[in-house]
Structures are given as structure tokens and as C-alpha cells.
Design an enzyme around this catalytic site. Sequence first.
Site, PDB file in Angstrom:
ATOM      1  N   ARG A  49      15.213 -77.005 117.878  1.00  0.00           N
ATOM      2  CA  ARG A  49      13.783 -77.127 117.612  1.00  0.00           C
ATOM      3  C   ARG A  49      13.458 -76.588 116.223  1.00  0.00           C
ATOM      4  NH1 ARG A  49      11.593 -73.611 121.016  1.00  0.00           N
ATOM      5  NH2 ARG A  49      11.184 -72.072 119.379  1.00  0.00           N
ATOM      6  N   TYR A 101      -7.528 -94.730 110.513  1.00  0.00           N
ATOM      7  CA  TYR A 101      -6.866 -95.178 111.730  1.00  0.00           C
ATOM      8  C   TYR A 101      -7.559 -94.569 112.953  1.00  0.00           C
ATOM      9  CZ  TYR A 101      -3.333 -94.886 115.437  1.00  0.00           C
ATOM     10  OH  TYR A 101      -2.686 -94.921 116.637  1.00  0.00           O
ATOM     11  N   ASP A 174      -2.417 -90.082 103.866  1.00  0.00           N
ATOM     12  CA  ASP A 174      -1.620 -90.857 104.806  1.00  0.00           C
ATOM     13  C   ASP A 174      -1.053 -92.052 104.052  1.00  0.00           C
ATOM     14  OD1 ASP A 174      -0.656 -92.580 106.775  1.00  0.00           O
ATOM     15  OD2 ASP A 174      -2.162 -91.974 108.235  1.00  0.00           O
ATOM     16  N   LYS A 199       6.798 -96.534 111.467  1.00  0.00           N
ATOM     17  CA  LYS A 199       6.450 -97.798 110.826  1.00  0.00           C
ATOM     18  C   LYS A 199       7.520 -98.211 109.799  1.00  0.00           C
ATOM     19  CE  LYS A 199       2.603 -97.307 113.220  1.00  0.00           C
ATOM     20  NZ  LYS A 199       2.583 -95.921 113.663  1.00  0.00           N
TER      21      LYS A 199
END
Length: 427
Positions: A49, A101, A174, A199
Site C-alpha cells: 500500500r 466531468y 485534469d 483512459k
Amino acid sequence: MTQRQFATIAARAGIAQDTAHEAVTPPLYLTTTYRLKALGQAGPYDYSRSNNPTRDLLAEALAELEGGSKAIVTNTGMSACVLALQLLTPEDTLVIPHDCYGGSYRLFTNLAERKRSFKLEIINFQQPDWQQRIQAIKPAMIWLETPSNPLLQITDIKAACVLAKQLSALVVVDNTFLSPLLQQPLALGADIVVHSTTKYINGHSDVVAGALICADQTLGDELKWWANCLGITGGAFDAYLTLRGLRTLLPRMQQHQRNAEQVVAYLQQQPLVSKVYYPGLVDHPGHAIARQQQQGFGAMLSFDLAVEPAQLPVFLDALQCFTLAQSLGGIESLICHPGSMTHASMSAEAQQVAGIGPTLLRLSVGIEAIDDLLADLDAAFQQLAASVNTNASDAADHKPGTTAASPSSDHADSAECRLNPALTALW
């Protein structure tokens, strides 16, 4: 070695860096924990982690591509957004664009309203007074999304960063729609870049992940601490797949863009299209700024159909190469109805303010043969035109007191489409 070019950085991400067996392709470290040499002698890795060799290779490549000091790989694009927001306090103000978004909009508004995590101001960066409004607000963080999702509006990153420095505010951009290949916000003055690596960076629609890249090392170290603390770092297997996708980003984006340009040209000639949204068009309001701050116009575009919303299923059902689905940036072509899909979390009023109309469709243009994509669109438009003409003829023939005709096959197809949960908001 001199500074490497983009193609080299991407193609050689993680290549020939294995220290165990000199493997050319880096191994996948699925281990959760690591052996310590002795009590109190921790190495660079103790628990995945916190740190993982596979994830670190991806982070290093993304930092180099964006020109940043440190990158943190997260388990989703939204968690990358959550991570950036850890820099705010309840007394701070966050400025966001009015047309961002839908998932980001939902996150920002609910954290501000329900959790009181920060104060929130929504700004239309397309209005001439946006700088004056931000100066009056004095925010701690300015969030940009350019090109915007789904209307492809452009914000001047450099101008926003100059203003932010005067106000001692951070700028987060972004960069999902363009990838570091086509836009480098840090070079324009931004402090943080956020990606949904789901993406274009991964590019194959088989990984959900995100990343955050910082210009400043100290800021990056703080956010890495928060990522470990919150438990939102990305998995090793996801990082491995994303590294593999990243290596072909350049040739993929080149083909994406070539196809998108021809799709745009086709849509401009369509009488059933009322408007096309694409920054590469010279009459796009943000075209000049896009040319200055981007290295290409990308492969995302949207358009309004010049029909009634009830006709949408006719068009969508006729498509074979463009798949009706969420997301974007994969090698396959996708079509999306933002109002009922990606931006469904926005209220009808917020959608209207953002300019998201009921017949707006968004395309993520893939890398298929362009002739097949254009033929697919052409067949769908022919089907739509036939349906529009049939409805117009039926309306002209139908008079008060007469009995309506029995349902046609087109109406039966529409009824079947209504059973699709992704389209329920259309009716």
C-alpha cells in the site's frame, strides 16, 4: 543523458530496469509485504500500500512525461481527485468550472455541502469576467478541466496560473482528455496534474486507475503520505497493465487524432447535426488558446443532433462500430449520452447551465479503420433520417377523430431501447 523525447520515455517505461534477473520487460510484483533485513532495518519496500516496485515504475514514467517532480498512482481517477483535495481545509475555497466531468462535479459539491470539507465556488471560465470573479473569491485552489467534458471548452491554463500565483492559490488541471502527449499543464505553471489513467494512458479499457503528478517535490511527498494514509494507492497488476498501455500511447494517439479529424469533417456536413464541439475547428471559441497550449486537438468530440430527444434510440441502435458505453480513451470507438450517463449526477438545472442539452452525444474516436467508422455513422444517420421523415409523414396524415396507425417496427425498436438502464433518463 540529455532530456529524452516523449516517444522514448513512453516506449521505454520500465524497460531494462529489473535488478533481480535483468529482465527487459519489468516483472509484476504482486506481493503485499517484503522481508526486512533485520529488526529496525527497513528497506525501500515494506508494504505494497505504501510502496510497490511495479507501481513506482509507472509513477516515475508519468512524472517524467508530465515534467513533474513526483507522481502518485491511485486506484481510480476519482481517488486522484480526492487526494488533491486533501490539501484543503474547511476554511479554504475551491473554484471549479461549471462544465466539468459529472463525477468530479458530484464529488466537489457533496464534499462541500454535506461534509463541509471546503467552500466551493463554481465559475464559468468562458465568461470574460472569470479572472475578476476569482480575484474576489481568493480561493486556495483552482481546478481546471481543459478541454472540458463533454463540451470541449478550452481554458487558458497559463492565464489561470498567473492569477493563481498572485493569490497564492494552487492550480490543479485534469489532463485526462489529452494525456501528457498533447498537453503539459505543469510547464504552463500548474502545480498538480490529475489523470484518469483508465483512459488514454492505459488505452485498452481494462484498467480503472488514476494518477496525480506534482511540480513540487515537497507537495508530492505530502500527497504521497495522504495516499498511503487513505489507502487509495493503485494495485500492482493495474500498474503493470497501465505501463504496457503507456508504451504505445504515441502511435495510438496519432491514429486517434487522424480518425477524429475525419469524423469531425463528416459531422459538419450532416444536416441532422446542429452543432459540432471540437477545439480543432477554427471557429471553436477556444481554438486559438488550444493551439498555444496543446500539441494536438485530441480525439474527443461532441455534437448535437437536430432531432427530438425521442429519436435518439433510433440513431444509437443503428450504430455497430461506435459502442454505447461510459468512459473514453480506449482503442475502440465509444458513443455516450452525457445527460443520462457521464453527467447524470448533475441536476437538470446544472446540466442546462453547463450547456449539456438533451440531444448532445459525445464520441471517443478509436483507432479502427476510418472508412468503417464513417460508414457506421452514415448508416445510423440514414436510419435516423428515415425515422424523422416517417414521423413527419404520420403527423401530417393524422387528423383529430381518426384512429392512430398500429406501431411500426421503428416504434418497437424504440420500446426495446427503453429497457436499457443506461437510457432510462431519456424518457
